[in-house]
Design a protein around this motif. Sequence first.
Motif, mmCIF file in Angstrom:
data_model
loop_
_atom_site.group_PDB
_atom_site.id
_atom_site.type_symbol
_atom_site.label_atom_id
_atom_site.label_comp_id
_atom_site.label_asym_id
_atom_site.label_seq_id
_atom_site.Cartn_x
_atom_site.Cartn_y
_atom_site.Cartn_z
ATOM 1 N N GLY A 1 65.387 18.154 38.544
ATOM 2 C CA GLY A 1 66.372 17.163 38.982
ATOM 3 C C GLY A 1 66.193 16.773 40.435
ATOM 4 N N GLU A 2 65.860 17.748 41.277
ATOM 5 C CA GLU A 2 65.651 17.446 42.696
ATOM 6 C C GLU A 2 64.425 16.562 42.900
ATOM 7 O OE1 GLU A 2 67.628 18.021 45.073
ATOM 8 O OE2 GLU A 2 69.025 19.462 44.199
ATOM 9 N N LEU A 3 63.377 16.777 42.111
ATOM 10 C CA LEU A 3 62.182 15.940 42.198
ATOM 11 C C LEU A 3 62.511 14.489 41.867
ATOM 12 C CD1 LEU A 3 59.450 18.191 40.532
ATOM 13 C CD2 LEU A 3 59.563 17.513 42.937
ATOM 14 N N ILE A 4 63.288 14.301 40.803
ATOM 15 C CA ILE A 4 63.665 12.948 40.405
ATOM 16 C C ILE A 4 64.554 12.308 41.472
ATOM 17 C CG2 ILE A 4 64.992 11.618 38.706
ATOM 18 C CD1 ILE A 4 64.013 13.551 36.580
ATOM 19 N N ALA A 5 65.467 13.105 42.034
ATOM 20 C CA ALA A 5 66.383 12.577 43.048
ATOM 21 C C ALA A 5 65.649 12.138 44.307
ATOM 22 C CB ALA A 5 67.436 13.634 43.395
ATOM 23 N N ARG A 6 64.530 12.787 44.615
ATOM 24 C CA ARG A 6 63.809 12.478 45.847
ATOM 25 C C ARG A 6 62.599 11.578 45.639
ATOM 26 N NH1 ARG A 6 66.897 16.552 46.587
ATOM 27 N NH2 ARG A 6 67.624 17.139 48.664
ATOM 28 N N GLY B 1 56.084 7.884 41.326
ATOM 29 C CA GLY B 1 57.428 7.922 41.894
ATOM 30 C C GLY B 1 57.477 7.956 43.407
ATOM 31 N N ASN B 2 56.335 7.724 44.044
ATOM 32 C CA ASN B 2 56.271 7.685 45.512
ATOM 33 C C ASN B 2 56.781 8.961 46.177
ATOM 34 O OD1 ASN B 2 55.179 5.071 45.591
ATOM 35 N ND2 ASN B 2 57.226 4.159 45.410
ATOM 36 N N LEU B 3 56.627 10.090 45.489
ATOM 37 C CA LEU B 3 57.028 11.365 46.096
ATOM 38 C C LEU B 3 55.948 11.809 47.075
ATOM 39 C CD1 LEU B 3 59.137 13.732 45.988
ATOM 40 C CD2 LEU B 3 57.538 14.874 44.444
ATOM 41 N N ARG B 4 56.360 12.100 48.292
ATOM 42 C CA ARG B 4 55.433 12.558 49.314
ATOM 43 C C ARG B 4 55.790 13.987 49.739
ATOM 44 N NH1 ARG B 4 53.305 9.287 47.071
ATOM 45 N NH2 ARG B 4 52.606 7.225 47.769
ATOM 46 N N TRP B 5 55.002 14.519 50.670
ATOM 47 C CA TRP B 5 55.172 15.916 51.060
ATOM 48 C C TRP B 5 56.587 16.211 51.536
ATOM 49 C CZ3 TRP B 5 54.227 20.641 50.469
ATOM 50 C CH2 TRP B 5 54.564 21.590 51.441
ATOM 51 N N GLU B 6 57.159 15.320 52.329
ATOM 52 C CA GLU B 6 58.515 15.556 52.837
ATOM 53 C C GLU B 6 59.519 15.637 51.684
ATOM 54 O OE1 GLU B 6 59.719 16.330 55.818
ATOM 55 O OE2 GLU B 6 57.628 16.475 56.444
ATOM 56 N N GLY B 7 59.349 14.755 50.699
ATOM 57 C CA GLY B 7 60.242 14.778 49.541
ATOM 58 C C GLY B 7 60.080 16.045 48.724
ATOM 59 N N LEU B 8 58.823 16.474 48.536
ATOM 60 C CA LEU B 8 58.575 17.714 47.792
ATOM 61 C C LEU B 8 59.161 18.910 48.525
ATOM 62 C CD1 LEU B 8 57.256 19.334 45.536
ATOM 63 C CD2 LEU B 8 55.103 19.262 46.816
ATOM 64 N N LYS B 9 58.970 18.943 49.852
ATOM 65 C CA LYS B 9 59.522 20.047 50.640
ATOM 66 C C LYS B 9 61.047 20.061 50.553
ATOM 67 C CE LYS B 9 59.267 19.972 55.170
ATOM 68 N NZ LYS B 9 58.718 20.035 56.553
ATOM 69 N N SER B 10 61.662 18.878 50.606
ATOM 70 C CA SER B 10 63.128 18.794 50.489
ATOM 71 C C SER B 10 63.596 19.272 49.120
ATOM 72 C CB SER B 10 63.584 17.355 50.720
ATOM 73 O OG SER B 10 63.278 16.921 52.022
ATOM 74 N N ALA B 11 62.834 18.906 48.070
ATOM 75 C CA ALA B 11 63.196 19.329 46.717
ATOM 76 C C ALA B 11 63.109 20.847 46.579
ATOM 77 C CB ALA B 11 62.291 18.652 45.694
ATOM 78 N N LEU B 12 62.054 21.442 47.140
ATOM 79 C CA LEU B 12 61.896 22.897 47.083
ATOM 80 C C LEU B 12 63.010 23.600 47.854
ATOM 81 C CD1 LEU B 12 58.029 23.156 47.570
ATOM 82 C CD2 LEU B 12 59.300 23.873 45.543
ATOM 83 N N LEU B 13 63.327 23.102 49.046
ATOM 84 C CA LEU B 13 64.383 23.717 49.855
ATOM 85 C C LEU B 13 65.745 23.584 49.183
ATOM 86 C CD1 LEU B 13 63.293 22.592 53.440
ATOM 87 C CD2 LEU B 13 63.206 24.908 52.494
#
Length: 433
Positions: free
Chosen positions: A72-77, A263-275
Motif C-alpha cells: 500500500g505504501e508503494l502505491i501511495a508513493r 509508476g514513477n517511483l524513485r529512490w526517495e519514494g521507495l525509502k519513504s515507503a520502507l520507513l
Amino acid sequence: MEWYHVGGGLLTLLMVLISLGVPLPFALAAASLPFLWLIQDFSTSLISVELKIWGVWVDYILLAVPLFVFLGELIARSTIGPNLYRFMHRGVRVRGSAAYGSIGACAGFGAVCGSSMVGSLTIGSVALPEMLKLGYGKRLSAGVLAAGGTLSVLIPPSLILLFYGIVVDVSIGDLFIAGILPGITLTTMFAIVVVVWGIINPESIPRVDNALRMPLFEIMAAVLPILVIGLVITVSIYAGIATPTEAAAIAALLTLIIAVAVGNLRWEGLKSALLATMRTMGYLGLLLSAGTLFGFVLTYHQVPQQFTEAFLTLALEPYMVLAMVIAFYLVVGMFLEPVSITFITLPTLFPLISSVGYDLVWFGIIYTITMEIAVLTPPVGLNLYVIQGLAPKEIALKDVILGVLPFIGALAILIALLLLFPQMALYLPELAS
C-alpha cells in the motif's frame, strides 16, 4: 481471584492507563502484568512475556501484514493510485463522475491494499482538490472520500479481516472470499448515495465535469497495474496456489517492479515507503505482542469462557445477543481505533457469538463493517481527520462529519442485509470449499 474480578480489573486498569496518555501497546502490557504475577513469579513472567512477543514476530501468517502495508505504501508513493482516480473520473463522462470515480478508485485500491487510512489518503490527496476545483460541495467531497477509504477494509485483502482471522482462528482465505460480495454491494450503495445526494442537493454536483479525456496509453498505465496486482492476489489465494502470506510477498514484489517501471517511483519514494512500513509495523508489532499477552492472561483466568457461560444463563435469543454485540462495537468504535478493538475485545466476545450458533466467517464480515463505521464516527474517527487534514482551510471537521452520515447509513443497511441474507457472505466460501 474470581474471573469477573480479573476481567473488571484488567479493563479498569487499561482504561486508566489509556486516559493517562499511555500508548495502547504499553497500556495493554502494563494492565496484563499484575494479573500475570498472580499466577507466575517475576522471573517466570518475564519468560512468558518474551515467548509471547517472540511468537508474534515469527508467526508465518503475520508476515502478510508488513507485506500488505508495504504494498500500500508503494502505491501511495507512486503514480499508480492517482492514475487510477484520474481514469475513473475522466473515463466516465456523466454528471458526478468525479464522485463516482472516487468511489471506484477507492474500491480498486482496496483490492490491492487493506488499510482504510492509506486508501483515503492516497485517493483523497488527488481527488479532494480536484473535486473542490470542479465545484463539488464540500460535504459531498469530504464524505465520499472518507467513506470510500473504508472499502479497503472490506474488499480483500483486508488487514482487519487478517487480524480477525488470527484472533478468532478461522481461515483467512475464507474471510477474504466472504468479503467480495459485500464489498461489491457496498461500492454500489455508495454510488447510490451520490445519486440520491445529487437529487436532494443538486448544487453539490456540477452539471458536467470539465476534465480532459485520457489518451489510451494513460488509460492502460492507470488500469493495468491495479488489475494485475489484484488478480495476482485474488487468483493465487482463491485458486489455492499460494497462502495469503505468499500471495502478499509475490504481490509486494510485483508492485515494486510496476511502481518503478510505470509508476514513477524513485529512490526517495521507495525509502519513504520502507520507513513508513517500519513505523507502522513498529506500532502494530508492539500492539500485536501486547494484545497476545493480554489475551493470554484473559484465557488463563478463563474470563472469555466464564463470561460466555454467565451470559448464556440469561437465556437471551441469539439475535438479541448479536444485536447487543453489534451495538457494543458501534459505541466502542467511537473511542478506539479498529486494530485496538480487535485485540482488546474479540478474545472475550467471539466465544459468545460462536456459542449462540453464528458462523464466525459471517460474523467476521459483520464485525469488519462495524469497524468501517468506527473510522467514520467521532471523536476518534481516523478517516475524518485524514480527509480534513488534506484541506484544513477549505473544509472544517464538521463538514466531513456531516458528509459521511449518508454513507454510515449505507453501512448500517449493509449490516441489515447480511442479517437477513447471510449467504451474501457465505455463498462464495461455501462454493470454494
